[in-house]
Design an enzyme around this catalytic site. Structure first.
Site, PDB file in Angstrom:
ATOM      1  N   ASP A  10       0.849  -1.181   0.000  1.00 47.56           N
ATOM      2  CA  ASP A  10       0.000   0.000   0.000  1.00 47.56           C
ATOM      3  C   ASP A  10       0.895   1.245   0.000  1.00 47.56           C
ATOM      4  O   ASP A  10       2.095   1.166   0.275  1.00 47.56           O
ATOM      5  CB  ASP A  10      -0.892  -0.028   1.244  1.00 47.56           C
ATOM      6  CG  ASP A  10      -1.752   1.204   1.371  1.00 47.56           C
ATOM      7  OD1 ASP A  10      -2.490   1.517   0.416  1.00 47.56           O
ATOM      8  OD2 ASP A  10      -1.678   1.876   2.418  1.00 47.56           O
ATOM      9  N   ASP A  12      -0.296   5.258   0.891  1.00 47.24           N
ATOM     10  CA  ASP A  12      -0.515   6.255   1.944  1.00 47.24           C
ATOM     11  C   ASP A  12      -0.686   5.585   3.302  1.00 47.24           C
ATOM     12  O   ASP A  12      -1.513   4.694   3.477  1.00 47.24           O
ATOM     13  CB  ASP A  12      -1.749   7.100   1.624  1.00 47.24           C
ATOM     14  CG  ASP A  12      -1.718   8.458   2.318  1.00 47.24           C
ATOM     15  OD1 ASP A  12      -0.775   8.707   3.099  1.00 47.24           O
ATOM     16  OD2 ASP A  12      -2.621   9.267   2.077  1.00 47.24           O
TER      17      ASP A  12
END
Length: 258
Positions: A10, A12
């Site tokens: 991932d 953020d």
């Protein structure tokens, strides 16, 4: 500590924090690069092209990245539609979304059209208008297959949590009474197509993220190992409440040996 042949990661809250650099994320990627371990940044954000995301990581976060190392819900949407649509079939798509989504669809050989579309795809679009939702609703009611790039209720920005693609899709769901086919995390679809791209099996890859409800659940739904970092959304208190725990948990990615 378990060794994996590949990583899905991932962005953020895991590799950076909004516009701010996250040194633990950069060091984690540097360790993967030094070890020659393949990885993909797997993101629900359908608004940006892989070229944009790679440039942002390279120039603003000091993480050298190529577009081929980025896999978004926009790309997964295009790959999914391509897999179910004959070359000589109806490849017209009505898309509510920004450049990342529309570019991915066109690159996959689809025509963006309001006229008799086979599919309606709804992603994040900060310039969306009522007329666009009207067109989408009518097309779905006329038989177009309804696709959602992701169902994230909110996205974070400097002002707080603002409406995400899931909020836009809620309008279409309510107006049509039709549930969309979801592509992005926590659904397994994006992970299944990312596995095809990286060329590995589910049991060879670990999904890394900060959000149990999207990143970790996506890995679980795809039958993958998962690694939760407590640098973003999910907290220890959150994880204490869930039955299906992440495979691994770390305070920061500095605590993980690749």
């Amino acid at each position: 500590m378990t060794k994996y042949k590949g990583y899905f990661i991932d962005l953020d809250g895991t590799i950076y924090e909004g516009k701010n650099q996250m040194p633990t994320g950069r060091r984690f990627i540097e360790r993967l690069q030094a070890a020659g371990i393949p990885y993909l940044f797997v993101t629900n954000n359908s608004t940006r092209t892989p070229e944009y995301v790679a440039a942002n990581l390279t120039n603003n976060h000091d993480i050298k990245t190529t577009p081929e190392q980025v896999y978004s819900s926009a790309l997964a949407t295009a790959d999914y539609l391509d897999s179910i649509t004959p070359v000589d079939g109806n490849r017209r798509v009505y898309a509510i979304g920004e450049s990342g989504l529309k570019t991915a669809l066109v690159d996959a050989g689809f025509e963006l059209s309001e006229v008799d579309p086979a599919y309606v795809v709804v992603g994040m679009d900060m310039q969306a208008t009522y007329a666009m939702f009207e067109t989408a609703t009518l097309a779905i009611r006329n038989g177009a297959k309804y696709i959602a790039t992701n169902m994230d209720t909110n996205i974070p920005n400097e002002r707080g949590l603002v409406p995400g693609a899931g909020s836009l899709n809620a309008l279409v769901r309510y107006a049509t009474g039709v549930e969309p086919f979801e592509i992005g995390k926590p659904r397994a679809t994006i992970i299944e197509y990312a596995l095809k791209k990286i060329g590995l099996q589910a049991d060879e890859v670990v999904m890394v993220g900060d959000n149990y409800n999207t990143d970790i659940q996506a890995g679980i739904n795809a039958g993958m190992a998962t690694l939760l970092t407590y640098t973003g959304i999910s907290t220890h208190a959150d994880i204490a409440q869930v039955t299906n725990k992440p495979t691994h948990e770390v305070e920061t990615l500095d605590d993980w040996e690749v």
